[in-house]
Design an enzyme around this catalytic site. Structure first.
Site, PDB file in Angstrom:
ATOM      1  N   SER A 171       0.831  -1.193   0.000  1.00  0.00           N
ATOM      2  CA  SER A 171       0.000   0.000   0.000  1.00  0.00           C
ATOM      3  C   SER A 171       0.876   1.258   0.000  1.00  0.00           C
ATOM      4  CB  SER A 171      -0.950  -0.072   1.192  1.00  0.00           C
ATOM      5  OG  SER A 171      -1.986   0.857   1.090  1.00  0.00           O
ATOM      6  N   ASP A 179      -8.508  -3.950  -6.770  1.00  0.00           N
ATOM      7  CA  ASP A 179      -8.085  -3.201  -5.588  1.00  0.00           C
ATOM      8  C   ASP A 179      -8.864  -1.889  -5.476  1.00  0.00           C
ATOM      9  OD1 ASP A 179      -6.580  -1.701  -3.639  1.00  0.00           O
ATOM     10  OD2 ASP A 179      -4.879  -3.018  -4.035  1.00  0.00           O
ATOM     11  N   HIS A 208      -7.561  -5.350  -1.279  1.00  0.00           N
ATOM     12  CA  HIS A 208      -6.402  -4.460  -1.294  1.00  0.00           C
ATOM     13  C   HIS A 208      -5.132  -5.275  -1.150  1.00  0.00           C
ATOM     14  CE1 HIS A 208      -4.014  -0.973  -0.971  1.00  0.00           C
ATOM     15  NE2 HIS A 208      -3.975  -0.876   0.348  1.00  0.00           N
TER      16      HIS A 208
END
Length: 515
Positions: free
Chosen positions: A228, A454, A484
């Site tokens: 991320s 995502d 994600h």
């Protein structure tokens, strides 16, 4: 600001605990001019996480009995004045299981946010990386501004309850100014309580900390797993220290070419896609979908619920009520992983019947609130790092001009994410740039993993990261999935590619697709 691009693992960990509670009740040179690499870390048993890290119990040993160890590393408060004041950075590790002859070095993790505590997240999901521990010490840390690493402090817990329940989607002439005033008050509290550290929590500062960490850990190269926002941090590190990059993986990739407006718009599209996929999944099963008869019916009923909550909140987790903002936040949190779609279904069923507990628990997870009412500093750190990194400052007039575009991107999340762009209003520190520089000519190959479903870091960002890293650096791998990130999905193809690179140095073929 955009919804935090939190790692799937961290999102699941906090959400699971809360749901359980609620349902029960520019160079490659090293930085040795600071004279700090010579410091020797003192590794000890880990204490219980601080409230700023999310609280809870001390980390349990790994399944094979290996204990987690914690240490504190000193770094300059200001990297432009490396001999000046220092700050403490909290580290955690689990030693390699494969023996010294097989050990490559340390594998440093950053799980995203920005604002997530690596000291709490790594042990929560350490068993997922057990294969990697055969050749690496698993290491993570609280980046500066986060948790026990000079953590940013803003408002009190009671004030945060009010702040996170406010109307974040103004729809009359007076509400925009109320929102702006509340943001200024929050940001002013950050400056009052943490003004000394605010100028020094940018991603470039954290990247320099990681190079110091590499040296203190005794590694010639930085071996890295960024998830991320951790991909942005990794990209900035590769730009500053390309010659020091070892084996690195970026998963759930932030688009490094976007400014905050573009990032927010991309998230609107990403969360709308995830909601569309949830609605299709729910209504395609053999049994009836309890929250709608068709995908459009599901989305229409959710929109109706949110409209009703704006006028009249419903009971949430006593004594708080579920507001429109909290419900939107909770729905977004549930879309981080397909594993939590069932909780979204149950939470919507409850809310339709006037009970907001599950959606509020999901919202609390997004905001870093424990069931005891204590907040981690995740959201405070998120604002501080983003506002220090990004130069643009948006006004209510800017947002109003962009609302039609955001609403086209997402009828449900568009307003919420557009008004979120006001998050740096009145911030005490100027932003550094429009977007990060991740060009990394001369770096070793970096494996860049994008997930087509995502919501928080849309798939297109992976290709943008590969292009921005430069020729011969980024190697793209595509995972056709939901949620994600990709590695924590458990997909065997993704695991094989990532493990093969980190453990054996085998770079996957460019354009590899896993499904």
């Amino acid at each position: 600001m955009p919804i935090p691009s939190r790692p799937r693992a961290a999102a699941l960990a906090v959400t699971a605990a809360l749901l359980s509670a609620s349902l029960a009740a520019c160079s490659g040179d090293s930085q040795d001019d600071a004279d700090l690499p010579s410091q020797k870390l003192s590794w000890k048993d880990c204490p219980a996480p601080a409230e700023s890290e999310g609280g809870g119990a001390s980390p349990s040993p790994l399944p094979g009995g290996t204990d987690w160890q914690c240490a504190t590393m000193k770094a300059p408060l200001d990297w432009n004045d490396p001999k000046g004041d220092t700050i403490d950075l909290a580290l955690i590790r689990a030693r390699s299981s494969g023996g010294e002859d097989r050990r490559i070095g340390s594998l440093i993790f950053n799980f995203g946010g920005p604002g997530g505590s690596g000291v709490t997240t790594l042990p929560a999901f350490g068993s997922d990386y057990e294969k990697l521990r055969r050749r690496y010490d698993l290491v993570s840390f609280d980046p500066r501004g986060v948790g026990r690493s000079a953590g940013v402090t803003c408002e009190s817990d009671d004030q945060l309850d009010t702040y996170f329940e406010q109307d974040s989607t103004p729809d009359d002439t007076k509400e925009p100014q109320t929102l702006v005033d509340n943001i200024k008050k929050f940001n002013g509290a950050c400056d009052k309580n943490s003004g000394k550290v605010l100028p020094h929590v940018r991603t470039t500062d954290a990247a320099r900390d990681m190079d110091l960490m590499r040296q203190v850990l005794g590694d010639d190269k930085l071996h890295y797993f960024g998830i991320s926002y951790g991909t942005e941090l990794g990209g900035v590190y590769a730009h500053l220290f390309p010659k020091n990059v070892g084996r690195a993986v970026f998963d759930g990739v932030v688009d490094p070419t976007q400014n905050p407006e573009q990032s927010s718009l991309g998230q609107a599209e990403g969360f709308q896609l995830a909601l569309d996929n949830y609605a299709k999944d729910c209504t395609s099963k053999a049994e009836d979908c309890p929250v709608g008869d068709t995908p459009q019916d599901v989305k229409d009923k959710i929109a109706k619920l949110l409209d009703e909550l704006e006028e009249k909140p419903i009971p949430g987790i006593f004594p708080r009520e579920l507001t429109q903002t909290a419900a939107t936040n909770g729905i977004a949190q549930s879309l981080y992983s397909q594993d939590f779609w069932e909780y979204l279904t149950e939470g919507l069923q409850q809310a339709y019947d006037g009970d907001g507990k599950i959606l509020m628990a999901l919202s609390d997870s997004m905001n870093g609130r424990n069931e005891d009412g204590k907040y981690s500093n995740m959201q405070a750190a998120n604002v501080a790092i983003n506002c220090g990194d990004y130069k643009p400052r948006y006004t209510a007039e800017d947002v109003e001009a962009k609302l039609p575009e955001f609403r086209r991107a997402s009828p449900l999340f568009g307003d919420y994410l557009a008004w979120g762009m006001l998050g740096c209003t009145g911030w005490a520190v100027d932003g550094a740039a429009d977007h990060p520089d991740v060009s990394a000519s001369g770096s070793a190959p970096i494996l860049v993993v994008g997930n087509t479903g995502d919501p928080a870091t849309p798939y297109e960002g992976a290709k943008k990261m590969v292009d921005a890293l430069g020729d011969g650096v980024g190697v793209e791998l595509t995972y056709k999935g939901q949620g994600h990130g990709a590695y924590d999905s458990g997909n065997s193809c993704v695991h094989s590619a990532v493990d093969g690179y980190l453990l054996d140095g085998k770079v996957p073929n460019e354009g590899t697709v896993c499904s």
